[in-house]
Design a protein around this motif. Sequence first.
Motif, PDB file in Angstrom:
ATOM      1  N   LEU A  72       0.561  11.566  -4.875  1.00  0.00           N
ATOM      2  CA  LEU A  72       1.978  11.464  -4.514  1.00  0.00           C
ATOM      3  C   LEU A  72       2.187  10.419  -3.423  1.00  0.00           C
ATOM      4  CD1 LEU A  72       4.889  12.477  -4.597  1.00  0.00           C
ATOM      5  CD2 LEU A  72       4.230  14.328  -3.050  1.00  0.00           C
ATOM      6  N   LEU A  73       1.335  10.400  -2.419  1.00  0.00           N
ATOM      7  CA  LEU A  73       1.466   9.451  -1.309  1.00  0.00           C
ATOM      8  C   LEU A  73       1.316   8.019  -1.792  1.00  0.00           C
ATOM      9  CD1 LEU A  73       1.625   8.719   1.689  1.00  0.00           C
ATOM     10  CD2 LEU A  73      -0.822   9.236   1.882  1.00  0.00           C
ATOM     11  N   LEU A  74       0.260   7.754  -2.541  1.00  0.00           N
ATOM     12  CA  LEU A  74       0.020   6.394  -3.004  1.00  0.00           C
ATOM     13  C   LEU A  74       1.104   5.939  -3.970  1.00  0.00           C
ATOM     14  CD1 LEU A  74      -1.802   3.922  -3.038  1.00  0.00           C
ATOM     15  CD2 LEU A  74      -3.134   5.003  -4.876  1.00  0.00           C
ATOM     16  N   GLY A  75       1.534   6.837  -4.890  1.00  0.00           N
ATOM     17  CA  GLY A  75       2.577   6.456  -5.837  1.00  0.00           C
ATOM     18  C   GLY A  75       3.892   6.155  -5.145  1.00  0.00           C
ATOM     19  N   ALA A  76       4.292   7.010  -4.190  1.00  0.00           N
ATOM     20  CA  ALA A  76       5.548   6.776  -3.477  1.00  0.00           C
ATOM     21  C   ALA A  76       5.480   5.508  -2.646  1.00  0.00           C
ATOM     22  CB  ALA A  76       5.872   7.980  -2.603  1.00  0.00           C
ATOM     23  N   ALA A  77       4.365   5.298  -1.939  1.00  0.00           N
ATOM     24  CA  ALA A  77       4.226   4.094  -1.114  1.00  0.00           C
ATOM     25  C   ALA A  77       4.281   2.844  -1.975  1.00  0.00           C
ATOM     26  CB  ALA A  77       2.921   4.162  -0.335  1.00  0.00           C
ATOM     27  N   THR A  78       3.650   2.874  -3.131  1.00  0.00           N
ATOM     28  CA  THR A  78       3.649   1.701  -4.019  1.00  0.00           C
ATOM     29  C   THR A  78       5.056   1.410  -4.537  1.00  0.00           C
ATOM     30  OG1 THR A  78       1.371   2.204  -4.686  1.00  0.00           O
ATOM     31  CG2 THR A  78       2.639   0.751  -6.116  1.00  0.00           C
ATOM     32  N   GLU A  79       5.773   2.465  -4.952  1.00  0.00           N
ATOM     33  CA  GLU A  79       7.126   2.261  -5.483  1.00  0.00           C
ATOM     34  C   GLU A  79       8.076   1.779  -4.397  1.00  0.00           C
ATOM     35  OE1 GLU A  79       8.430   2.423  -8.533  1.00  0.00           O
ATOM     36  OE2 GLU A  79       6.426   2.727  -9.354  1.00  0.00           O
ATOM     37  N   ILE A  80       8.005   2.377  -3.203  1.00  0.00           N
ATOM     38  CA  ILE A  80       8.898   1.966  -2.110  1.00  0.00           C
ATOM     39  C   ILE A  80       8.611   0.527  -1.706  1.00  0.00           C
ATOM     40  CG2 ILE A  80       9.501   2.400   0.296  1.00  0.00           C
ATOM     41  CD1 ILE A  80       8.958   5.384  -0.246  1.00  0.00           C
ATOM     42  N   THR A  81       7.320   0.182  -1.634  1.00  0.00           N
ATOM     43  CA  THR A  81       6.955  -1.185  -1.272  1.00  0.00           C
ATOM     44  C   THR A  81       7.433  -2.173  -2.320  1.00  0.00           C
ATOM     45  OG1 THR A  81       4.998  -0.308  -0.146  1.00  0.00           O
ATOM     46  CG2 THR A  81       5.022  -2.668  -0.612  1.00  0.00           C
ATOM     47  N   GLY A  82       7.350  -1.787  -3.589  1.00  0.00           N
ATOM     48  CA  GLY A  82       7.835  -2.664  -4.641  1.00  0.00           C
ATOM     49  C   GLY A  82       9.329  -2.922  -4.523  1.00  0.00           C
ATOM     50  N   ARG A  83      10.106  -1.856  -4.234  1.00  0.00           N
ATOM     51  CA  ARG A  83      11.542  -2.064  -4.048  1.00  0.00           C
ATOM     52  C   ARG A  83      11.820  -2.886  -2.787  1.00  0.00           C
ATOM     53  NH1 ARG A  83      14.422   1.663  -7.129  1.00  0.00           N
ATOM     54  NH2 ARG A  83      16.282   0.503  -6.429  1.00  0.00           N
ATOM     55  N   TYR A  84      11.032  -2.660  -1.765  1.00  0.00           N
ATOM     56  CA  TYR A  84      11.149  -3.446  -0.524  1.00  0.00           C
ATOM     57  C   TYR A  84      10.946  -4.927  -0.827  1.00  0.00           C
ATOM     58  CZ  TYR A  84      10.815  -4.074   4.582  1.00  0.00           C
ATOM     59  OH  TYR A  84      11.032  -4.420   5.906  1.00  0.00           O
ATOM     60  N   TYR A  85       9.925  -5.215  -1.615  1.00  0.00           N
ATOM     61  CA  TYR A  85       9.651  -6.619  -1.952  1.00  0.00           C
ATOM     62  C   TYR A  85      10.791  -7.221  -2.766  1.00  0.00           C
ATOM     63  CZ  TYR A  85       7.740 -10.552  -4.545  1.00  0.00           C
ATOM     64  OH  TYR A  85       7.566 -11.791  -5.123  1.00  0.00           O
ATOM     65  N   GLU A  86      11.331  -6.474  -3.706  1.00  0.00           N
ATOM     66  CA  GLU A  86      12.434  -7.002  -4.520  1.00  0.00           C
ATOM     67  C   GLU A  86      13.643  -7.368  -3.661  1.00  0.00           C
ATOM     68  OE1 GLU A  86      13.241  -4.042  -7.381  1.00  0.00           O
ATOM     69  OE2 GLU A  86      11.351  -4.283  -8.488  1.00  0.00           O
ATOM     70  N   LEU A  87      13.997  -6.455  -2.731  1.00  0.00           N
ATOM     71  CA  LEU A  87      15.165  -6.723  -1.878  1.00  0.00           C
ATOM     72  C   LEU A  87      14.908  -7.886  -0.930  1.00  0.00           C
ATOM     73  CD1 LEU A  87      16.190  -3.040  -1.039  1.00  0.00           C
ATOM     74  CD2 LEU A  87      17.385  -4.634  -2.550  1.00  0.00           C
ATOM     75  N   ALA A  88      13.702  -7.922  -0.316  1.00  0.00           N
ATOM     76  CA  ALA A  88      13.383  -8.980   0.647  1.00  0.00           C
ATOM     77  C   ALA A  88      13.283 -10.335  -0.050  1.00  0.00           C
ATOM     78  CB  ALA A  88      12.083  -8.645   1.366  1.00  0.00           C
ATOM     79  N   ALA A  89      12.650 -10.367  -1.231  1.00  0.00           N
ATOM     80  CA  ALA A  89      12.510 -11.635  -1.943  1.00  0.00           C
ATOM     81  C   ALA A  89      13.875 -12.162  -2.373  1.00  0.00           C
ATOM     82  CB  ALA A  89      11.607 -11.449  -3.156  1.00  0.00           C
ATOM     83  N   VAL A 102      -2.225   5.150   4.200  1.00  0.00           N
ATOM     84  CA  VAL A 102      -2.217   4.200   3.093  1.00  0.00           C
ATOM     85  C   VAL A 102      -2.520   2.813   3.660  1.00  0.00           C
ATOM     86  CG1 VAL A 102      -0.855   3.144   1.257  1.00  0.00           C
ATOM     87  CG2 VAL A 102      -0.544   5.561   1.815  1.00  0.00           C
ATOM     88  N   GLU A 103      -3.462   2.125   3.044  1.00  0.00           N
ATOM     89  CA  GLU A 103      -3.801   0.764   3.454  1.00  0.00           C
ATOM     90  C   GLU A 103      -2.823  -0.188   2.779  1.00  0.00           C
ATOM     91  OE1 GLU A 103      -5.682  -1.870   5.782  1.00  0.00           O
ATOM     92  OE2 GLU A 103      -6.166   0.281   5.706  1.00  0.00           O
ATOM     93  N   ALA A 104      -1.933  -0.781   3.579  1.00  0.00           N
ATOM     94  CA  ALA A 104      -0.870  -1.621   3.020  1.00  0.00           C
ATOM     95  C   ALA A 104      -1.431  -2.808   2.265  1.00  0.00           C
ATOM     96  CB  ALA A 104       0.061  -2.089   4.140  1.00  0.00           C
ATOM     97  N   ALA A 105      -2.532  -3.371   2.760  1.00  0.00           N
ATOM     98  CA  ALA A 105      -3.093  -4.558   2.124  1.00  0.00           C
ATOM     99  C   ALA A 105      -3.572  -4.282   0.707  1.00  0.00           C
ATOM    100  CB  ALA A 105      -4.246  -5.108   2.965  1.00  0.00           C
ATOM    101  N   ASN A 106      -3.793  -2.996   0.355  1.00  0.00           N
ATOM    102  CA  ASN A 106      -4.263  -2.656  -0.988  1.00  0.00           C
ATOM    103  C   ASN A 106      -3.124  -2.529  -1.998  1.00  0.00           C
ATOM    104  OD1 ASN A 106      -6.907  -2.568  -0.059  1.00  0.00           O
ATOM    105  ND2 ASN A 106      -6.780  -0.365   0.444  1.00  0.00           N
ATOM    106  N   ILE A 107      -1.878  -2.659  -1.510  1.00  0.00           N
ATOM    107  CA  ILE A 107      -0.723  -2.554  -2.399  1.00  0.00           C
ATOM    108  C   ILE A 107      -0.318  -3.965  -2.823  1.00  0.00           C
ATOM    109  CG2 ILE A 107       1.655  -1.762  -2.628  1.00  0.00           C
ATOM    110  CD1 ILE A 107       1.106   0.288  -0.477  1.00  0.00           C
ATOM    111  N   PRO A 108      -0.349  -4.292  -4.109  1.00  0.00           N
ATOM    112  CA  PRO A 108      -0.013  -5.659  -4.556  1.00  0.00           C
ATOM    113  C   PRO A 108       1.374  -6.102  -4.102  1.00  0.00           C
ATOM    114  CG  PRO A 108      -1.029  -4.408  -6.330  1.00  0.00           C
ATOM    115  CD  PRO A 108      -0.790  -3.445  -5.224  1.00  0.00           C
ATOM    116  N   ALA A 109       2.359  -5.197  -4.148  1.00  0.00           N
ATOM    117  CA  ALA A 109       3.715  -5.575  -3.742  1.00  0.00           C
ATOM    118  C   ALA A 109       3.773  -5.939  -2.264  1.00  0.00           C
ATOM    119  CB  ALA A 109       4.677  -4.422  -4.040  1.00  0.00           C
ATOM    120  N   TYR A 110       2.977  -5.265  -1.454  1.00  0.00           N
ATOM    121  CA  TYR A 110       2.970  -5.607  -0.022  1.00  0.00           C
ATOM    122  C   TYR A 110       2.362  -6.980   0.192  1.00  0.00           C
ATOM    123  CZ  TYR A 110       2.508  -5.096   5.023  1.00  0.00           C
ATOM    124  OH  TYR A 110       2.610  -5.285   6.385  1.00  0.00           O
TER     125      TYR A 110
END
Length: 757
Positions: free
Chosen positions: A653-670, A731-739
């Motif tokens: 649950l932690l990794l899935g939520a962090a990955t999804e939130i980071t992906g949305r973060y990247y979409e908005l920031a980009a 969660v290691e942020a560097a391991n998330i592709p979206a981050y």
Amino acid sequence: MADLISVQAPPRSAADFFSDPLDTHPLWFKPSLFLSSTFDSESYVSELRTFVPFDTLRSELQAHLAALHHELVDLINRDYADFVNLSTKLVDVDAAVVRMRAPLVELREKIDQYRGSVDRSLVALKNGLKQRSEAASARETLELLLDTFHVVSKVEKLIKELPSVPADWSNGDVNLAERNSMSNGVSAPLVENGTNLRETQSMLLERIASEMNRLKFYIAHAQNLPFIENMEKRIQSASLLLDASLGHCFTDGLEHQDANAIYNCLRAYAAIDNTRSAEEIFRTTIVAPLIQKIIPHDMSAVIAGSSRDELENDYQQIKQCVDKDFKFLLEISSTENSGLHVFDFLANSILKEVLSAIQKGKPGAFSPGRPKEFLKNYKSSLDFLAHLEGYCPSRSAVAKFRAEAVYVEFMKQWNIGVYFSLRFQEIAGALDSALTATSLVSVQNIHSGEGISLKLTLKQSVTLLESLRSCWREDILVLSCTDKFLRLSLQLLSRYSNWLSSGLAARKMGNTGSSSGFEWVVSAVPDDFIYIIHDVNCLVKEVCGGYLERVLELLSSCSADVLDSVKQSILQGGRSLMDLVPLVINTIIEALVEKSVEDLRQLKGITATYRMTNKPLPVRHSPYVSVVLRPLKALLDGERATAYLTTESRNELLLGAATEITGRYYELAADLVSVARKTESSLQRIRQGAQRRAGASSDVSDHNVSDTDKICMQLFLDIQEYGRNLSALGVEAANIPAYRSLWQCVAPPDRQNKITF
């Protein structure tokens, strides 16, 4: 002379010197077939016409005919001398034929004479044999009629020799010497041996029955004869007298439990093939009075306070009667090599009377309307039948007992199909009622029947487990319907799985109206789905563990293939539940992402903060960053997640939520950075155009920091803080592709290659 006969050969063209020989034929043309004894021209042509034109076939046949003519001429020319001499040797052939014809004609006449003589002898012989056969048949018929007459007379004589039946037979033995009516030759030895009158009569009846069986054989072979028709009344009268005397003797033997008399009477009944009468006499004389005392036809005679339709106590008393009062006859009829195996007193006397007594005295015992009482009576009945089968001397006797019409009728009284339907409605209805609730209902912990605590948290899950266990409870399960209860168990698992998966799908699609049947999923919060994850894990553990062992134990008498099929089907049901866990986790993640995205939308204010302003470069992160992961942290640190989430589910649950939130973060920031750069580029072109028109220097403040750089710097500070917050959660942020993509999008050029917070 050889040259006189010749055939004009077909001319050979110049090209023939270099072509195929004249006798060369196509592959489809085989001359050897013409020499076959089974050759048929029509079939030959019909086979070739499918792929050879008629003209081609005709040409080839004509060529072959010409070749044959040419070959014939060559043969005649080669042996021409012999051919000519053949006609010179055939001299005076007609005279030779006449000389040979005379003896042949004479021989033919003699043969015809002999044949006529043989035919006449054969006809005479056949007539003689026919007369002999008719005479033999007439003699056999006459002997049969004489034997029939003698047997009828003998039966009538033996019936007359039957002792009269005094009223004091029940007092014991009677001295046969005092009875002058006993004139048969066996009287004196019987008197000397002290044989009682009952046994004497039974022996005589057995002898009469044997003669009657012989008489039936004669009548069967002499049907429709006037002599037999005239004797029909005598035969019928003798048969009635035999049946009456035999019935009385058998009844008297049963009342006094005279084994010898009963044995002789049963042999007599078997001899005349009238087993039903013996079975009926035993039922009405011995069985019926005792059974009616136990199960009275008049229900007012039932003991006060006893259950009206309960059969267990009645069966216990009937078993005692069987062991005490019926056993003697059952043992006699099962005597080895006695020929009495044709009787079935268990079915046609005992079981028949029991069935009749229940139908008249306790008809409600067969009603499945009260499932609990019905099942108790059904199991008691099966136990009673097993007790009766214990008196069968062999497996074949058991099979015969079960094949009797009374046994089949008795089993038909127990409508197991209706019973299962009622249980189905009861068990499946309870689960369906729980699943149609408009919200998830939490309950206290329950305990399994084995004493192992299952911390189920929702009423829907508790009801499922109770329904699954109900299918195999001793007071519900019918072994003959185990296939139906197994199917019901699998249907219950499927119903629960479908309820959960359909609800999650409806939540995702937004189809959660008030009439959709998925109201519970609308009111459910992420913490409620933690309950579902926990319950599903507990259910899978129980279904694939203790529950499966219980089912296999109940079906231990089945074959290995059946047990394996049952095991695989239940395990498949458990796997279908386990497959729902990722769906539930995704639903929680979607809810958390929606809350986090609401806070992430605040980063759009960064553009307004730095666009067309003189603010310096930012030096700290934005306030919204601190609340982006707050819903996720609150869920994981909550009481439910701490108590009910396994480490594996928590990490997923932690990794899935962090990955999804980071992906949305990247979409908005980009998207924000892209718009900022496009806007700045447009403004730069507008300024340069205005300056060129004004003639001013094109040198602008190149050394000043642009608004886009300020925006990117602010985002860079924000994602650093965001990365630190992820690390705090584990969660290691560097391991998330979206981050990593987000870092590449906003980091300064000198910080692109290394992610540090």
